[in-house]
Design a protein around this motif. Structure first.
Motif, PDB file in Angstrom:
ATOM      1  N   LYS A   1     -23.297  -7.753  13.148  1.00 52.57           N
ATOM      2  CA  LYS A   1     -23.687  -7.667  11.743  1.00 52.57           C
ATOM      3  C   LYS A   1     -23.588  -9.034  11.068  1.00 52.57           C
ATOM      4  O   LYS A   1     -24.462  -9.433  10.289  1.00 52.57           O
ATOM      5  CB  LYS A   1     -22.807  -6.649  11.019  1.00 52.57           C
ATOM      6  N   ASN A   2     -22.537  -9.785  11.383  1.00 56.01           N
ATOM      7  CA  ASN A   2     -22.346 -11.107  10.779  1.00 56.01           C
ATOM      8  C   ASN A   2     -23.447 -12.076  11.204  1.00 56.01           C
ATOM      9  O   ASN A   2     -23.906 -12.890  10.404  1.00 56.01           O
ATOM     10  CB  ASN A   2     -20.982 -11.684  11.164  1.00 56.01           C
ATOM     11  N   GLU A   3     -23.855 -12.000  12.468  1.00 54.79           N
ATOM     12  CA  GLU A   3     -24.878 -12.927  12.966  1.00 54.79           C
ATOM     13  C   GLU A   3     -26.262 -12.570  12.415  1.00 54.79           C
ATOM     14  O   GLU A   3     -27.076 -13.452  12.167  1.00 54.79           O
ATOM     15  CB  GLU A   3     -24.901 -12.929  14.498  1.00 54.79           C
ATOM     16  N   ASN A   4     -26.536 -11.281  12.270  1.00 56.18           N
ATOM     17  CA  ASN A   4     -27.811 -10.815  11.696  1.00 56.18           C
ATOM     18  C   ASN A   4     -29.005 -11.542  12.331  1.00 56.18           C
ATOM     19  O   ASN A   4     -29.855 -12.114  11.646  1.00 56.18           O
ATOM     20  CB  ASN A   4     -27.819 -11.013  10.176  1.00 56.18           C
ATOM     21  N   ALA A   5     -29.050 -11.508  13.635  1.00 51.82           N
ATOM     22  CA  ALA A   5     -30.057 -12.266  14.388  1.00 51.82           C
ATOM     23  C   ALA A   5     -31.447 -11.650  14.261  1.00 51.82           C
ATOM     24  O   ALA A   5     -31.597 -10.467  13.944  1.00 51.82           O
ATOM     25  CB  ALA A   5     -29.650 -12.325  15.855  1.00 51.82           C
ATOM     26  N   ASP A   6     -32.462 -12.467  14.520  1.00 52.81           N
ATOM     27  CA  ASP A   6     -33.826 -11.944  14.624  1.00 52.81           C
ATOM     28  C   ASP A   6     -33.957 -11.054  15.856  1.00 52.81           C
ATOM     29  O   ASP A   6     -34.649 -10.034  15.832  1.00 52.81           O
ATOM     30  CB  ASP A   6     -34.835 -13.098  14.738  1.00 52.81           C
ATOM     31  N   ILE A   7     -33.289 -11.478  16.931  1.00 54.69           N
ATOM     32  CA  ILE A   7     -33.317 -10.744  18.209  1.00 54.69           C
ATOM     33  C   ILE A   7     -31.908 -10.688  18.780  1.00 54.69           C
ATOM     34  O   ILE A   7     -31.227 -11.723  18.869  1.00 54.69           O
ATOM     35  CB  ILE A   7     -34.237 -11.446  19.245  1.00 54.69           C
ATOM     36  N   VAL A   8     -31.475  -9.496  19.168  1.00 54.08           N
ATOM     37  CA  VAL A   8     -30.250  -9.340  19.956  1.00 54.08           C
ATOM     38  C   VAL A   8     -30.681  -9.051  21.385  1.00 54.08           C
ATOM     39  O   VAL A   8     -31.448  -8.120  21.633  1.00 54.08           O
ATOM     40  CB  VAL A   8     -29.369  -8.199  19.424  1.00 54.08           C
ATOM     41  N   HIS A   9     -30.199  -9.843  22.319  1.00 60.05           N
ATOM     42  CA  HIS A   9     -30.588  -9.712  23.720  1.00 60.05           C
ATOM     43  C   HIS A   9     -29.327  -9.469  24.547  1.00 60.05           C
ATOM     44  O   HIS A   9     -28.482 -10.359  24.691  1.00 60.05           O
ATOM     45  CB  HIS A   9     -31.294 -10.996  24.178  1.00 60.05           C
ATOM     46  N   VAL A  10     -29.188  -8.265  25.091  1.00 59.78           N
ATOM     47  CA  VAL A  10     -27.984  -7.904  25.845  1.00 59.78           C
ATOM     48  C   VAL A  10     -28.281  -7.917  27.336  1.00 59.78           C
ATOM     49  O   VAL A  10     -29.418  -7.705  27.760  1.00 59.78           O
ATOM     50  CB  VAL A  10     -27.430  -6.525  25.424  1.00 59.78           C
ATOM     51  N   HIS A  11     -27.243  -8.164  28.127  1.00 63.03           N
ATOM     52  CA  HIS A  11     -27.415  -8.375  29.565  1.00 63.03           C
ATOM     53  C   HIS A  11     -26.509  -7.444  30.365  1.00 63.03           C
ATOM     54  O   HIS A  11     -25.299  -7.454  30.220  1.00 63.03           O
ATOM     55  CB  HIS A  11     -27.112  -9.843  29.912  1.00 63.03           C
ATOM     56  N   GLY A  12     -27.143  -6.630  31.218  1.00 66.17           N
ATOM     57  CA  GLY A  12     -26.403  -5.745  32.104  1.00 66.17           C
ATOM     58  C   GLY A  12     -26.174  -4.366  31.505  1.00 66.17           C
ATOM     59  O   GLY A  12     -26.272  -4.150  30.290  1.00 66.17           O
ATOM     60  N   ASN A  13     -25.851  -3.416  32.373  1.00 72.55           N
ATOM     61  CA  ASN A  13     -25.694  -2.020  31.953  1.00 72.55           C
ATOM     62  C   ASN A  13     -24.564  -1.814  30.961  1.00 72.55           C
ATOM     63  O   ASN A  13     -24.701  -1.051  29.995  1.00 72.55           O
ATOM     64  CB  ASN A  13     -25.452  -1.137  33.184  1.00 72.55           C
ATOM     65  N   LYS A  14     -23.436  -2.468  31.179  1.00 69.84           N
ATOM     66  CA  LYS A  14     -22.295  -2.223  30.303  1.00 69.84           C
ATOM     67  C   LYS A  14     -22.563  -2.735  28.895  1.00 69.84           C
ATOM     68  O   LYS A  14     -22.304  -2.032  27.908  1.00 69.84           O
ATOM     69  CB  LYS A  14     -21.034  -2.885  30.868  1.00 69.84           C
ATOM     70  N   ALA A  15     -23.088  -3.949  28.782  1.00 70.31           N
ATOM     71  CA  ALA A  15     -23.421  -4.475  27.456  1.00 70.31           C
ATOM     72  C   ALA A  15     -24.470  -3.607  26.781  1.00 70.31           C
ATOM     73  O   ALA A  15     -24.397  -3.337  25.577  1.00 70.31           O
ATOM     74  CB  ALA A  15     -23.905  -5.913  27.575  1.00 70.31           C
ATOM     75  N   ALA A  16     -25.441  -3.143  27.565  1.00 71.57           N
ATOM     76  CA  ALA A  16     -26.485  -2.272  27.006  1.00 71.57           C
ATOM     77  C   ALA A  16     -25.885  -0.964  26.498  1.00 71.57           C
ATOM     78  O   ALA A  16     -26.259  -0.464  25.426  1.00 71.57           O
ATOM     79  CB  ALA A  16     -27.557  -1.999  28.054  1.00 71.57           C
ATOM     80  N   ALA A  17     -24.951  -0.392  27.259  1.00 69.12           N
ATOM     81  CA  ALA A  17     -24.321   0.863  26.850  1.00 69.12           C
ATOM     82  C   ALA A  17     -23.546   0.686  25.549  1.00 69.12           C
ATOM     83  O   ALA A  17     -23.594   1.550  24.656  1.00 69.12           O
ATOM     84  CB  ALA A  17     -23.393   1.365  27.957  1.00 69.12           C
ATOM     85  N   MET A  18     -22.847  -0.434  25.410  1.00 72.82           N
ATOM     86  CA  MET A  18     -22.032  -0.662  24.210  1.00 72.82           C
ATOM     87  C   MET A  18     -22.909  -0.940  22.993  1.00 72.82           C
ATOM     88  O   MET A  18     -22.712  -0.360  21.918  1.00 72.82           O
ATOM     89  CB  MET A  18     -21.057  -1.811  24.466  1.00 72.82           C
ATOM     90  N   VAL A  19     -23.885  -1.808  23.132  1.00 73.42           N
ATOM     91  CA  VAL A  19     -24.737  -2.159  21.997  1.00 73.42           C
ATOM     92  C   VAL A  19     -25.629  -0.987  21.595  1.00 73.42           C
ATOM     93  O   VAL A  19     -25.901  -0.779  20.406  1.00 73.42           O
ATOM     94  CB  VAL A  19     -25.565  -3.418  22.302  1.00 73.42           C
ATOM     95  N   SER A  20     -26.064  -0.192  22.572  1.00 73.84           N
ATOM     96  CA  SER A  20     -26.930   0.953  22.244  1.00 73.84           C
ATOM     97  C   SER A  20     -26.227   1.941  21.313  1.00 73.84           C
ATOM     98  O   SER A  20     -26.878   2.605  20.499  1.00 73.84           O
ATOM     99  CB  SER A  20     -27.395   1.656  23.520  1.00 73.84           C
ATOM    100  N   LEU A  21     -24.901   2.043  21.405  1.00 69.82           N
ATOM    101  CA  LEU A  21     -24.142   2.921  20.517  1.00 69.82           C
ATOM    102  C   LEU A  21     -24.155   2.409  19.080  1.00 69.82           C
ATOM    103  O   LEU A  21     -23.998   3.193  18.131  1.00 69.82           O
ATOM    104  CB  LEU A  21     -22.693   3.044  21.006  1.00 69.82           C
ATOM    105  N   LEU A  22     -24.349   1.096  18.925  1.00 64.90           N
ATOM    106  CA  LEU A  22     -24.261   0.470  17.602  1.00 64.90           C
ATOM    107  C   LEU A  22     -25.605   0.278  16.925  1.00 64.90           C
ATOM    108  O   LEU A  22     -25.673   0.112  15.707  1.00 64.90           O
ATOM    109  CB  LEU A  22     -23.565  -0.900  17.740  1.00 64.90           C
TER     110      LEU A  22
END
Length: 330
Positions: free
Chosen positions: A72-93
């Motif tokens: 939320k603080n970064e408020n990026a144009d694009i968030v790019h996540v790498h790997g299944n675990k990061a994808a699972a965590m970010v997908s919840l958010l």
């Protein structure tokens, strides 16, 4: 673009190397880059860094809240996540964040449902892409900074067949050692550390191959070893787009491989064999060693492809294209 990369875990491998090189490459292309990852990676990243320990459980509420605040603080144009675990965590958010998102699948996985929440998904090989059920999936092969070649390095005599990777079951080094049986007037060098080292050494002794098969342990001079080798071999049961394949091709070292991952897209079909096929792998190595000059001719087009598409600039162009597609979508 303002880009935030997210990497979970605290390991050392191709995924981690990829994120570091991608971050630096994107920054050199003029983008504003932030990496959210474990504190251990801070010193190797010359971009804005936010430490969040994502090596903990993917459902750890405290960690997820830290990750939410960071995104939320970064408020990026694009968030790019790498790997299944990061994808699972970010997908919840993502439902609570108004962010455009991309995720990268680095190797073929059985469970890929966590990638459905992202605007686009990148797979590093056609083999990995097959398991993705997503309307906006792309295959983008890995790319690396070309190794610095040393013109003074000569091919080793007798010829060396080189293999590099962690000494773990998925790399199939036990199959490779069995396939080496009967090959003469050449040496097999296996580079890497891992918990299977003792088992593999025992297998070498059991097959009476101590004179021609060497476990070299961890080495930091992979490019030099690639240049000494006459042939590179991969015996993996599955892969994504391995950096060692790219390094071999950029060093103009031909290779034989199991038909997994990006190898099925990049290498000539006659130099591929089924995984776990001792006899076929043995035959591939024998045939290659008999006529290395002919093999080099057959690899000219592959080397040219690698020099254009498997270098960092080529990969960056393809990743940026995915970002633009996501940003331009309604």
């Amino acid at each position: 673009m303002n880009i935030t990369l997210v990497m979970a875990g605290d390991e050392e491998g191709g995924l981690e190397k990829h994120v570091v090189e991608l971050a630096h490459g994107l920054q050199q292309h003029g983008h504003q880059v932030t990496v959210i990852a474990h504190e251990k990676y801070r010193d190797r990243l010359q971009v804005h860094f936010v430490a969040v320990d994502l090596s903990k459980s993917r459902r750890n509420i405290f960690v997820l809240y830290q990750l939410y605040k960071a995104l939320k603080n970064e408020n990026a144009d694009i968030v790019h996540v790498h790997g299944n675990k990061a994808a699972a965590m970010v997908s919840l958010l993502l439902p609570y964040l108004k962010l455009k998102s991309v995720a990268t699948l680095h190797s073929r996985k059985k469970n890929t449902k966590m990638f459905k929440a992202f605007n686009a998904v990148i797979a590093v090989s056609p083999n990995a892409a097959e398991v993705l059920d997503h309307p906006h999936k792309h295959v983008v092969l890995n790319g690396i900074e070309p190794p610095i070649l040393n013109a003074n390095i000569m091919k080793h005599t007798p010829p060396v067949v080189l293999a590099v990777g962690r000494l773990v079951p998925v790399k199939g080094f036990d199959v490779l050692i069995q396939a080496w049986k009967g090959i003469q007037n050449a040496e097999l060098w296996i580079v890497g550390d891992g918990f299977e080292k003792e088992k593999l050494q025992h297998l070498i002794t059991e097959l009476d191959l101590e004179q021609s098969v060497k476990l070299l342990g961890f080495r930091s001079d992979i490019a030099e070893l690639m240049q000494q080798a006459s042939l590179y071999v991969m015996s993996s049961h599955y892969e994504g787009c391995p950096y060692t394949m790219i390094e071999a091709l950029l060093c103009k070292t031909p290779m034989v491989s199991t038909a997994v991952g990006a190898m099925t897209m990049v290498l000539p079909e006659q130099y591929l064999c089924p995984e776990n096929d001792v006899d076929r792998l043995n035959q591939l190595m024998r045939n290659a060693l008999v006529d290395l000059e002919e093999m080099q001719k057959n690899y000219k087009a592959v080397y040219a492809f690698a020099a254009k598409e498997l270098v960092l600039d080529g990969m960056l162009r393809n990743v940026e294209s995915v970002y633009r597609e996501v940003l331009n979508a309604e």
